[in-house]
Motif scaffolding. Structure first.
Motif, PDB file in Angstrom:
ATOM      1  N   MET A 240     -39.738-137.883 -16.577  1.00 30.69           N
ATOM      2  CA  MET A 240     -38.384-138.392 -16.962  1.00 30.69           C
ATOM      3  C   MET A 240     -37.369-136.989 -16.061  1.00 30.69           C
ATOM      4  SD  MET A 240     -37.232-140.337 -18.707  1.00 30.69           S
ATOM      5  CE  MET A 240     -38.716-141.667 -19.582  1.00 30.69           C
ATOM      6  N   VAL A 241     -37.789-135.716 -15.869  1.00 29.87           N
ATOM      7  CA  VAL A 241     -36.519-134.977 -14.521  1.00 29.87           C
ATOM      8  C   VAL A 241     -37.133-135.843 -13.519  1.00 29.87           C
ATOM      9  CG1 VAL A 241     -37.200-132.516 -13.887  1.00 29.87           C
ATOM     10  CG2 VAL A 241     -38.159-133.349 -16.244  1.00 29.87           C
ATOM     11  N   ILE A 242     -38.560-136.061 -12.963  1.00 25.59           N
ATOM     12  CA  ILE A 242     -37.947-136.973 -11.601  1.00 25.59           C
ATOM     13  C   ILE A 242     -37.472-138.007 -11.288  1.00 25.59           C
ATOM     14  CG2 ILE A 242     -39.543-138.552 -10.152  1.00 25.59           C
ATOM     15  CD1 ILE A 242     -41.962-136.939 -11.282  1.00 25.59           C
ATOM     16  N   TRP A 243     -37.289-138.584 -12.270  1.00 25.66           N
ATOM     17  CA  TRP A 243     -36.198-140.230 -12.465  1.00 25.66           C
ATOM     18  C   TRP A 243     -35.243-139.540 -12.634  1.00 25.66           C
ATOM     19  CZ3 TRP A 243     -38.259-144.724 -12.014  1.00 25.66           C
ATOM     20  CH2 TRP A 243     -39.525-144.758 -12.459  1.00 25.66           C
TER      21      TRP A 243
ATOM     22  N   MET B 100     -42.298-143.257 -31.956  1.00 32.64           N
ATOM     23  CA  MET B 100     -44.123-143.058 -32.088  1.00 32.64           C
ATOM     24  C   MET B 100     -43.432-142.798 -30.019  1.00 32.64           C
ATOM     25  SD  MET B 100     -46.675-145.538 -32.946  1.00 32.64           S
ATOM     26  CE  MET B 100     -46.371-147.152 -32.184  1.00 32.64           C
ATOM     27  N   ARG B 101     -42.377-143.687 -28.948  1.00 33.16           N
ATOM     28  CA  ARG B 101     -42.133-143.977 -27.903  1.00 33.16           C
ATOM     29  C   ARG B 101     -41.729-141.837 -27.418  1.00 33.16           C
ATOM     30  NH1 ARG B 101     -41.535-146.847 -22.642  1.00 33.16           N
ATOM     31  NH2 ARG B 101     -43.770-147.736 -24.231  1.00 33.16           N
ATOM     32  N   PHE B 102     -40.866-142.005 -28.429  1.00 29.10           N
ATOM     33  CA  PHE B 102     -39.487-140.433 -28.324  1.00 29.10           C
ATOM     34  C   PHE B 102     -40.954-139.346 -28.269  1.00 29.10           C
ATOM     35  CE2 PHE B 102     -36.606-137.174 -29.322  1.00 29.10           C
ATOM     36  CZ  PHE B 102     -36.066-137.529 -28.909  1.00 29.10           C
ATOM     37  N   LEU B 103     -41.879-139.670 -29.508  1.00 24.82           N
ATOM     38  CA  LEU B 103     -42.804-138.414 -29.019  1.00 24.82           C
ATOM     39  C   LEU B 103     -43.305-139.086 -27.636  1.00 24.82           C
ATOM     40  CD1 LEU B 103     -43.533-138.253 -32.818  1.00 24.82           C
ATOM     41  CD2 LEU B 103     -42.758-137.281 -31.501  1.00 24.82           C
ATOM     42  N   LEU B 104     -44.190-139.472 -27.672  1.00 26.64           N
ATOM     43  CA  LEU B 104     -44.512-140.030 -25.413  1.00 26.64           C
ATOM     44  C   LEU B 104     -44.076-139.561 -24.931  1.00 26.64           C
ATOM     45  CD1 LEU B 104     -47.623-141.195 -25.309  1.00 26.64           C
ATOM     46  CD2 LEU B 104     -46.112-142.772 -24.396  1.00 26.64           C
ATOM     47  N   VAL B 105     -42.404-140.057 -24.358  1.00 23.83           N
ATOM     48  CA  VAL B 105     -42.348-139.379 -23.915  1.00 23.83           C
ATOM     49  C   VAL B 105     -41.511-138.219 -23.524  1.00 23.83           C
ATOM     50  CG1 VAL B 105     -39.307-139.756 -22.300  1.00 23.83           C
ATOM     51  CG2 VAL B 105     -40.738-142.021 -23.186  1.00 23.83           C
ATOM     52  N   ALA B 106     -41.186-137.754 -24.411  1.00 23.47           N
ATOM     53  CA  ALA B 106     -40.869-135.966 -24.944  1.00 23.47           C
ATOM     54  C   ALA B 106     -42.302-135.408 -23.692  1.00 23.47           C
ATOM     55  CB  ALA B 106     -40.798-135.375 -26.105  1.00 23.47           C
ATOM     56  N   GLU B 107     -43.491-135.452 -24.623  1.00 17.81           N
ATOM     57  CA  GLU B 107     -44.537-135.162 -24.139  1.00 17.81           C
ATOM     58  C   GLU B 107     -44.885-135.167 -22.602  1.00 17.81           C
ATOM     59  OE1 GLU B 107     -46.544-133.919 -26.222  1.00 17.81           O
ATOM     60  OE2 GLU B 107     -47.808-132.518 -24.940  1.00 17.81           O
ATOM     61  N   TYR B 108     -44.853-136.355 -22.154  1.00 15.04           N
ATOM     62  CA  TYR B 108     -44.804-136.461 -20.822  1.00 15.04           C
ATOM     63  C   TYR B 108     -42.819-136.555 -20.137  1.00 15.04           C
ATOM     64  CZ  TYR B 108     -49.254-137.316 -22.194  1.00 15.04           C
ATOM     65  OH  TYR B 108     -50.852-137.902 -22.654  1.00 15.04           O
ATOM     66  N   ARG B 109     -42.292-135.630 -19.681  1.00 15.71           N
ATOM     67  CA  ARG B 109     -41.149-135.707 -20.387  1.00 15.71           C
ATOM     68  C   ARG B 109     -41.195-135.070 -18.271  1.00 15.71           C
ATOM     69  NH1 ARG B 109     -42.683-131.617 -22.851  1.00 15.71           N
ATOM     70  NH2 ARG B 109     -42.699-129.437 -22.009  1.00 15.71           N
TER      71      ARG B 109
END
Lengths: 262, 265
Positions: free
Chosen positions: B22-25, B10-19
Motif C-alpha cells: 500500500m505504501v508503494i502504491w 478478512m481482506r482488511f486484516l490481510l492488507v493491514a498485515e502486508y501494508r
C-alpha cells in the motif's frame, strides 16, 4: 565471460522456442504492448493538440523524446525487466534457491531469466517509427549524433537496470512487494519529459537519486546534437556509484536470505 | 450484506498485515502526480490563459484532486477475478452461497479503506508542495453533489472490471482486452487528461460512454466546472452505466458458469 555468453544464447533459444510454440499468445502480448505504446503517444498527442510546445521543446522534439523513451522501455522489457520483476516471487516462494545452487553468477542468472521476444518486436517497431518520424520531419541529425545517441541509449539502459535491481532488492526485506515494478513505471513517467525544464530539486531527483534523465532525455539530446558534456560524464560516474551500492546491498541481501521452501 | 462484511474484514486484516504494498502504491501515485503537475507547469502558460477551458493552476489542482480520487474510485478487481477463473480457484466459491459481486466488493472496499487512509498522507504532502499552484474552493452544495457521483463512479469501474475479469471464462489471454480498457480509461476517463482538453468530437462521443463518468465527472463536479443541468445528466448517465454493467455482469456470470470447467480442486 564466455560461459555467460553461452548461457545468454541458451536463454534466447529457449524463449524463441517458447515464442514459436505459443505464437498466438505471444502475438497477443505484442499487441497488448503496442496498445500501451499507443496510449502513451495518444496522451501526449492530446496535450500537444492544446499547446504549441512543452518546456520550450517543439512537438517534433517531444515526439522524438517519447519514441526514444518507448524504445528504451521496450528494450528493458525485452531483456531484464520481467526477469527482475519476478525476483519478488522467487524470494517469496523460495525458487531463488535453485538459482543460488547454479555455478553461475546469481545476479546475472536472475537478470536474464525471462527474455521476452514479443518485446523485441515492439522495440523494432518503435525504432522503425523513430527513424521514419525523423526522416518524415526532416530532422537534422549528424552521424556523430547518432553514434553518441546509441552509446548513451545503452548507458541509460545500464543505469535503468541498476536502479531497477536496487529497487527490487527491497524484496529481500519486504514481504509482498510485488508492485515495485509498478513503482518504477510511475517514476519513469518523468523520463518522458524534457528534464532541462525541471526546477533544481526535481532535476536533482531525476539525475542523481533516480537515473531517469538517462533513459530518454540524454540520448535524445545526443541525437539532436545538444548533449551537455557534464551529463555525458555524470552518466559514466553514476554507473560506477550504482555498481558499488548494488554489490554491497546484494551481498547483504543474500547473506540474510533464508529459503522459503525446499 | 453479511458476505460483504465478512470478506471486508478478512481482506482488511490481510492488507493491514502486508501494508508495504500500500505504501508503494501511495508513493508511486505521489510521484506520478508530481510529474503530472510538472507537465502542466512546463507546458501551459502561467499568465492565466486557458488551455481546454482551464488555467495552469486549475490543471495542477485537477492533478492534485485526481491523486486523492485515484484510490477512492479506482476499484480494480480484474486480476483477482481472472486469476480465480484461470486457476480454478473459483470452484471453492461456486459450491458455497457466496456471490462473486458481494465478495469482491467487500474485498475491494477493505483494500481501499486502508489505501485511502495512506493516500491522505500523500495528499497532505502534495498539498504542501503544490500550495502555490492550487486553486480550489468547495461549498457544501458541491460536496453533497460529489458523494453520489463518487459512489456511481466506483460502481461503474468495479462493474466494468468484473465483466472484463469474467471474459476469462471464454478467452485464455485477456491481456489485450484489458490493455484496450486502460487505453480508453486513461485517455477518456479524465484521471490524467481533463475532458476539456479532448477534441470536440471526442468530447461529444465521450459524453455517452462510461469512461467519462469514472474519474472526470466527479472531478469536474468537485471543481465546480459543470452546471446543475450537466450534473443531472451526468448522474443519470452514471446510473444508467452502473446498472448496465451490473446486468452485463449477471448475464456473463450465468453463461460463464455453464462454460466453466475446473481441473483438480
Amino acid at each position: 565471460m564466455k560461459r555467460n555468453y553461452r548461457l545468454l544464447l541458451a536463454k534466447i533459444n529457449y524463449h524463441l522456442a517458447y515464442f514459436y510454440q505459443y505464437r498466438f499468445s505471444s502475438m497477443v502480448h505484442l499487441l497488448s504492448a503496442l496498445l500501451w505504446f499507443a496510449l502513451g503517444m495518444g496522451g501526449i498527442a492530446i496535450i500537444l493538440g492544446n499547446v504549441s510546445s512543452i518546456g520550450g521543446w517543439t512537438p517534433t522534439e517531444i515526439y522524438i523524446l517519447m519514441l526514444v523513451f518507448y524504445l528504451g522501455m521496450a528494450v528493458a522489457h525485452a531483456t531484464y525487466y520481467n526477469s527482475l520483476a519476478d525476483l519478488t516471487r522467487k524470494i517469496q516462494d523460495g525458487r531463488l534457491d535453485f538459482y543460488l545452487l547454479k555455478p553461475v553468477s546469481v545476479r546475472y542468472w536472475v537478470s536474464i531469466d525471462k527474455i521476452t521476444i514479443p518485446q523485441f518486436l515492439r522495440a523494432f517497431i518503435v525504432l522503425a517509427l523513430l527513424v521514419g518520424y525523423c526522416i518524415a520531419h526532416q530532422v537534422t541529425i549528424s552521424m556523430f549524433g547518432i553514434m553518441l545517441a546509441v552509446l548513451y541509449f545503452w548507458v541509460g539502459q545500464i543505469l535503468l537496470y541498476q536502479f531497477f535491481l536496487l529497487l527490487m532488492l527491497a524484496a529481500f526485506w519486504i514481504v509482498n512487494a510485488w508492485n515495485i515494478p509498478w513503482f518504477l513505471d510511475r517514476i519513469s513517467d518523468a523520463a518522458e519529459l524534457p528534464i532541462d525544464t525541471f526546477d533544481k530539486k526535481l532535476r536533482f531527483f531525476v539525475l542523481y537519486i533516480t537515473p531517469m534523465a538517462f533513459i530518454a532525455y540524454v540520448p535524445t539530446q545526443a541525437l539532436l546534437n545538444r548533449l551537455d558534456p557534464y551529463l555525458a560524464f555524470l552518466a559514466l560516474g553514476l554507473i560506477v556509484i550504482f555498481e558499488i551500492i548494488i554489490s554491497t546491498v546484494w551481498k547483504i541481501a543474500l547473506r540474510q536470505y533464508s529459503s522459503a521452501s525446499s | 450484506m453479511r458476505i460483504f462484511r465478512a470478506f471486508f474484514r478478512m481482506r482488511f486484516l490481510l492488507v493491514a498485515e502486508y501494508r508495504m504494498a500500500m505504501v508503494i502504491w501511495m508513493v508511486g501515485g505521489f510521484v506520478s502526480t508530481l510529474i503530472a503537475a510538472v507537465l502542466w507547469l512546463i507546458s501551459t502558460p502561467a499568465s492565466g490563459d486557458l488551455i481546454g477551458g482551464m488555467t495552469q493552476h486549475q490543471l495542477i489542482t485537477y492533478a492534485w484532486l485526481s491523486y486523492l480520487l485515484a484510490q477512492l474510485i479506482g476499484w480494480y478487481p480484474f486480476y483477482d477475478v481472472q486469476r480465480e477463473i484461470q486457476e480454478g480457484l473459483i470452484s471453492n466459491y461456486i459450491i458455497k452461497p457466496l456471490g462473486l459481486w458481494a465478495r469482491r466488493l467487500g474485498e475491494e472496499a477493505a483494500h481501499h479503506a486502508i489505501a485511502v487512509l495512506l493516500q491522505l498522507v500523500g495528499f497532505v504532502a502534495l498539498s504542501f508542495i503544490l500550495r502555490e499552484y492550487l486553486d480550489f474552493s468547495a461549498d457544501v452544495g458541491i460536496l453533497i453533489r460529489v458523494v453520489p457521483s463518487l459512489i456511481f463512479s466506483i460502481l461503474i469501474i468495479f462493474g466494468i472490471q468484473m465483466c472484463l475479469g469474467l471474459i476469462a471464462f471464454w478467452v485464455t489471454d485477456t491481456g489485450p482486452l484489458y490493455a484496450l480498457f486502460w487505453i480508453f480509461l486513461s485517455l477518456l476517463g479524465g484521471e490524467w487528461i481533463p475532458n476539456g482538453l479532448l477534441p470536440d468530437i471526442v468530447k461529444t462521443i465521450n459524453s455517452l460512454m462510461p469512461f467519462r463518468y469514472t474519474f472526470g465527472f466527479p472531478l469536474d463536479t468537485l471543481l465546480n466546472r459543470i452546471t446543475m443541468t450537466e450534473w443531472y445528466w451526468g448522474i443519470g448517465m452514471q446510473l444508467f452505466w452502473a446498472l448496465a454493467v451490473f446486468i452485463l455482469f449477471k448475464i456473463m456470470w450465468a453463461h460463464g458458469l455453464k462454460k466453466y470447467s475446473a481441473v483438480g480442486g
